[in-house]
Design a protein around this motif. Structure first.
Motif, PDB file in Angstrom:
ATOM      1  N   THR A 118      41.340  41.033  38.391  1.00 18.42           N
ATOM      2  CA  THR A 118      42.211  40.157  37.622  1.00 18.42           C
ATOM      3  C   THR A 118      41.325  39.070  37.002  1.00 18.42           C
ATOM      4  O   THR A 118      40.580  38.401  37.721  1.00 18.42           O
ATOM      5  CB  THR A 118      43.283  39.535  38.534  1.00 18.42           C
ATOM      6  OG1 THR A 118      44.018  40.602  39.134  1.00 18.42           O
ATOM      7  CG2 THR A 118      44.230  38.665  37.745  1.00 18.42           C
ATOM      8  N   GLY A 144      50.594  38.940  41.204  1.00 20.54           N
ATOM      9  CA  GLY A 144      51.198  39.030  39.883  1.00 20.54           C
ATOM     10  C   GLY A 144      52.643  38.581  39.980  1.00 20.54           C
ATOM     11  O   GLY A 144      53.378  39.061  40.832  1.00 20.54           O
ATOM     12  N   GLN A 183      49.629  39.402  35.285  1.00 25.43           N
ATOM     13  CA  GLN A 183      48.763  40.592  35.323  1.00 25.43           C
ATOM     14  C   GLN A 183      48.588  41.168  33.931  1.00 25.43           C
ATOM     15  O   GLN A 183      47.914  42.176  33.751  1.00 25.43           O
ATOM     16  CB  GLN A 183      49.412  41.661  36.216  1.00 25.43           C
ATOM     17  CG  GLN A 183      49.496  41.286  37.662  1.00 25.43           C
ATOM     18  CD  GLN A 183      48.165  41.416  38.357  1.00 25.43           C
ATOM     19  OE1 GLN A 183      47.563  42.472  38.372  1.00 25.43           O
ATOM     20  NE2 GLN A 183      47.683  40.323  38.925  1.00 25.43           N
ATOM     21  N   SER A 218      54.250  41.694  39.883  1.00 20.22           N
ATOM     22  CA  SER A 218      54.950  41.315  38.642  1.00 20.22           C
ATOM     23  C   SER A 218      56.340  41.929  38.541  1.00 20.22           C
ATOM     24  O   SER A 218      57.116  41.558  37.678  1.00 20.22           O
ATOM     25  CB  SER A 218      54.150  41.750  37.420  1.00 20.22           C
ATOM     26  OG  SER A 218      52.867  41.211  37.487  1.00 20.22           O
ATOM     27  N   ASN A 230      51.333  44.750  40.985  1.00 19.42           N
ATOM     28  CA  ASN A 230      50.793  43.711  41.867  1.00 19.42           C
ATOM     29  C   ASN A 230      51.711  42.500  41.947  1.00 19.42           C
ATOM     30  O   ASN A 230      51.273  41.368  41.813  1.00 19.42           O
ATOM     31  CB  ASN A 230      49.389  43.300  41.379  1.00 19.42           C
ATOM     32  CG  ASN A 230      48.678  42.422  42.400  1.00 19.42           C
ATOM     33  OD1 ASN A 230      49.070  42.376  43.562  1.00 19.42           O
ATOM     34  ND2 ASN A 230      47.648  41.717  41.972  1.00 19.42           N
ATOM     35  N   TYR A 254      44.938  38.688  33.359  1.00 23.18           N
ATOM     36  CA  TYR A 254      45.334  40.090  33.257  1.00 23.18           C
ATOM     37  C   TYR A 254      44.492  40.936  34.193  1.00 23.18           C
ATOM     38  O   TYR A 254      43.383  40.565  34.584  1.00 23.18           O
ATOM     39  CB  TYR A 254      45.233  40.604  31.813  1.00 23.18           C
ATOM     40  CG  TYR A 254      43.826  40.817  31.293  1.00 23.18           C
ATOM     41  CD1 TYR A 254      43.071  39.757  30.841  1.00 23.18           C
ATOM     42  CD2 TYR A 254      43.264  42.098  31.250  1.00 23.18           C
ATOM     43  CE1 TYR A 254      41.774  39.937  30.352  1.00 23.18           C
ATOM     44  CE2 TYR A 254      41.978  42.300  30.767  1.00 23.18           C
ATOM     45  CZ  TYR A 254      41.242  41.217  30.321  1.00 23.18           C
ATOM     46  OH  TYR A 254      39.980  41.397  29.853  1.00 23.18           O
ATOM     47  N   PHE A 255      45.081  42.071  34.552  1.00 29.85           N
ATOM     48  CA  PHE A 255      44.404  43.033  35.407  1.00 29.85           C
ATOM     49  C   PHE A 255      43.598  43.947  34.498  1.00 29.85           C
ATOM     50  O   PHE A 255      44.159  44.637  33.655  1.00 29.85           O
ATOM     51  CB  PHE A 255      45.443  43.831  36.204  1.00 29.85           C
ATOM     52  CG  PHE A 255      44.841  44.840  37.123  1.00 29.85           C
ATOM     53  CD1 PHE A 255      44.345  44.455  38.365  1.00 29.85           C
ATOM     54  CD2 PHE A 255      44.775  46.180  36.763  1.00 29.85           C
ATOM     55  CE1 PHE A 255      43.799  45.394  39.226  1.00 29.85           C
ATOM     56  CE2 PHE A 255      44.212  47.113  37.623  1.00 29.85           C
ATOM     57  CZ  PHE A 255      43.724  46.720  38.851  1.00 29.85           C
TER      58      PHE A 255
END
Lengths: 452, 325
Positions: B112, B138, B97, A308, A306, B104-105
């Motif tokens: 999230t 993220g 994330q 990162s 996502n 965090y996911f």
């Protein structure tokens, strides 16, 4: 004329032995007389027959063992290498996609991942057992594969265990595993495939090469000409038009040469067809399939991270998309060209169209994800409805599978037909050579007997 | 933070030790981050808190650098950046994330979540009246400043320490969490902090303040910094025995420990890490707005509830907001 009496009663084997001993005792003095010349001719024709038999048997053995090597050793090894690569890519892709679905991965995805890993393990064992472990570069690749596959699988299971507890550590293990797959396992499988494929092509070239068969054919034709000239000379000397012995030898030679020509031409045609309509389309389709699998894994990893990853996975996706094409020099176009007119053509052509549908679905998915709709993007990636990226990729993957299976069937059929063409030829040419020698000995010894 | 007197003493010590290097930048915030070599010397000279103090010169106090909000509840004024966000329909927030309990996911829910994420939901609530009008992006630690500066995201909530060096690039909200640098090792390790890890590999994310602290820590032989994209990658390396320790904010280390109980957090508090929400320097109106949101959240108990949910109970008093003006 003790030897002449022996010739009359004993068989072809006796003829040779006696002719040889006669040569040492008599030819020095008698070569100017007709019986002397007859004996010399007999010796030359018998030796020529046997020599040709040896040469032809050797040639046939070379071709038929190369042809059966293609079918029994090289093709399975190359196929194993290709399957290892496909299964590993598919495992990487499936693990990422299962992750995307969340803590409770779809059972089908889990099953597909396990099947991939087990199949890759079996194929690595097979390739090692088939002798891949003794083949230089492939041996190193096989060692890498068998060492790192358990490490990869262990990292995936760790990722899964962490994921099941809702820990973000799972995603880190997935990245680690995918990194190992892409930096070590896939390059080793790729290298092994390249090595095995080159070796398959070399063996195939050996089974279809010309030099040996031309020499054998030329020597055989030379023998027939010598027979013809001999029988003309004999006819003038003895006033008999036909010598049944020489006629028999000539017939045996002509039949053997015809058989050799038909078998060789047939085998060559079959093996070349196996290559052009079988292994070539399969190779190009497999390359395209692997690129698509990696692009699909990139699609999933982009969504998992996502953002990162700073766009590295999406950049990798676009690289694979460019490599896939279609367009001049791209994998899909190469596959479509190679598969043209073969049984794999349907799969290859469908893949070109379905790849573009997938790109379009992927672009829609990215637009969703880039516009605050991550959940919808994930639904598209996993979805099975028309227009979903998941469905579009599944269709593309099926096209590749269909094309590759068709190409492999075509290859196996043509290559075994090629190898079968040589069946019975080796004992055949040996029998023919013995018949030729016996015919010459019999025919000439009858004439010799008249000089007693 | 200790008083101004001690801080300027530390700065004087640094100045004596580093000479012209510090003089060149003595004009203000430019001097906030003296070259790395000096940090170690300052630490030697002034004790454990001086690393951060050396960054915070008399003219740059990272914990009091933000802008005072307008009195009363947060207001979306016409023509403001908040009005633009409102028109767009969602807030874009750069988050981690992978920082367990902060951002965090959650693979089980597909959401999230975390303490940082709660701060963002509070901002969205203030703009839209709906806490869920947010797109979470993220981003890696290294991307935080560039993504705020170039407008890729409206705001960053990612355990981001307010540093004078960063204040030159971006603006920060008032302090919403106070962390401190510590060290995570495996449970059977005898290490008692960075001082006992000389010559060994220590992991942190690239571009983080923690990476600077590790590479400049005064121990012989020097620590070997292993930079990775995310802190969960550090835990992977620690579990695989590829690094001896992870060093960063205790808030992050607690999250790593929660994912692997066979680890422990050790050692002294190395450097205070006041967290702020990062916002582009283009949008001072948004900084004031977010500060009003934080003040309201802290006043109405929202901050405490988030702390209890994600960090631990009982919750301390929220950090006292200080403003530059």
């Amino acid at each position: 004329m003790a030897s002449g009496a022996a010739l009359k009663t004993s068989g072809a084997a006796g003829v040779v032995g006696h002719a040889a001993s006669a040569a040492s005792r008599r030819f020095r003095v008698d070569v100017s007389t007709t019986p002397g010349r007859l004996r010399l001719l007999l010796l030359v024709l018998v030796l020529l027959s046997l020599a040709w038999g040896g040469l032809a048997a050797f040639t046939v053995n070379q071709y038929s063992s190369a042809a059966s090597g293609v079918v029994a050793v090289q093709e399975p090894l190359s196929l194993d290498a290709q399957q290892i690569y496909r299964h590993l890519s598919d495992a990487d892709n499936t693990a990422a996609t299962a992750f995307l679905a969340g803590g409770l991965e779809p059972p089908a995805a889990r099953q597909r991942y396990l099947t991939d890993i087990q199949a890759a393990g079996t194929e690595i064992e097979n390739a090692t057992a088939q002798g891949g472990a003794t083949l230089g570069g492939a041996a190193k690749d096989l060692a890498t594969l068998s060492q790192d596959l358990p490490i990869y699988a262990g990292e995936i299971e760790t990722a899964r265990a962490d994921n099941r507890q809702g820990f973000p550590l799972g995603a880190a293990y997935l990245r680690e595993a995918s990194g190992l797959m892409r930096s070590t396992l896939l390059p080793a499988a790729d290298d092994m495939y390249t090595t095995e494929n080159a070796s398959l092509n070399a063996t195939s070239a050996q089974a279809t090469g010309l030099p040996f068969v031309i020499v054998t054919f030329a020597v055989g034709l030379g023998f027939v000409i010598v027979l013809f000239l001999s029988s003309r000379w004999l006819g003038r000397r003895t006033h008999r038009v036909l010598n049944p012995g020489l006629l028999l030898a000539a017939a045996a030679a002509v039949i053997a040469l015809a058989w050799l020509a038909v078998a060789y031409t047939g085998a060559r045609g079959d093996l070349l067809a196996a290559q052009s309509r079988g292994s070539a389309p399969v190779e190009t389709l497999a390359r395209a399939d692997i690129a698509a699998l990696q692009a699909h894994a990139d699609e999933s990893l982009t969504l998992i991270d996502n953002g990162s990853d700073n766009g590295t996975y999406q950049a990798a996706y676009l690289r694979q998309q460019r490599a896939l094409g279609p367009g001049p020099g791209t994998l899909l176009t190469l596959a479509e060209t190679a598969a043209g007119g073969s049984q794999a053509a349907g799969g290859a052509t469908a893949a070109v169209g379905d790849a573009q549908s997938w790109y379009a679905a992927h672009a829609r998915l990215r637009t969703l994800d880039d516009n605050a709709n991550h959940a919808a993007a994930v639904r598209s990636a996993l979805g099975s409805y028309p227009g979903d990226a998941g469905a579009a990729f599944a269709k593309l993957s099926t096209d590749f599978g269909t094309g590759i299976a068709a190409g492999q069937t075509a290859f196996a059929a043509s290559a075994s037909a090629g190898a079968d063409a040589f069946t019975g030829l080796e004992p055949g040419v040996i029998a023919a050579a013995l018949l030729m020698a016996a015919g010459c000995a019999w025919g000439l010894s009858r004439r010799l007997a008249e000089y007693r | 933070m200790s008083g101004k007197g001690k801080r300027s003493a530390a700065v004087r010590a640094a100045a004596i030790l580093t000479g012209t290097v510090l003089l060149a930048g003595a004009a203000g915030c430019a001097a906030a981050s003296p070259p790395r070599a000096t940090v170690a010397q300052v630490s030697n000279a002034g004790g454990r808190d001086t690393t951060t103090q050396a960054r915070a010169t008399a003219t740059c106090n990272p914990t009091a650098a933000s802008l005072r909000p307008a009195p009363g509840p947060p207001q979306v004024t016409p023509g403001s950046f908040m009005a633009k966000i409102l028109a767009r329909g969602y807030l874009i927030a750069g988050v981690s994330q992978s920082t367990y309990n902060f951002g965090y996911f959650n693979p089980l829910t597909g959401q999230t979540v975390g303490f940082d994420i709660d701060m963002i939901h509070a901002v969205a609530q203030a703009i839209f009246g709906n806490p869920d009008k947010v797109e979470f992006k993220g981003i890696t630690d290294a991307q935080r400043e560039p993504d705020v500066s170039n407008g890729t995201v409206d705001i960053v909530a990612e355990t981001m320490t307010i540093l004078c060096s960063r204040l030159k690039e971006v603006d920060f909200s008032s302090v919403y969490f106070e962390a401190n640098t510590r060290v995570l090792v495996l449970k059977n390790s005898t290490a008692t902090g960075l001082a006992s890890l000389g010559g060994q590999k220590v992991c942190a994310t690239g571009g983080s303040d923690s990476a600077d602290i590790i590479s400049s820590y005064p121990v012989t032989p020097r620590l070997v910094l292993v930079p990775v994209p995310q802190f969960t990658d550090c835990l992977v390396l620690l579990q695989q025995g590829q690094v001896a320790a992870v060093s960063t904010d205790d808030a992050i280390l607690a999250g790593l420990h929660a994912q692997d109980p066979f680890t422990k957090v050790v050692g002294p508090l190395l450097a205070p890490q006041p967290y702020g929400l990062a916002i582009s320097k283009q949008h001072p109106d948004f900084v004031r707005f977010v500060n009003a949101v934080l003040a309201q959240d802290e006043a109405d108990g929202g901050w405490k509830a988030s702390y209890v949910r994600w960090v631990g109970s009982p919750a301390p008093a929220p950090p006292t907001a200080q403003y530059a003006d």
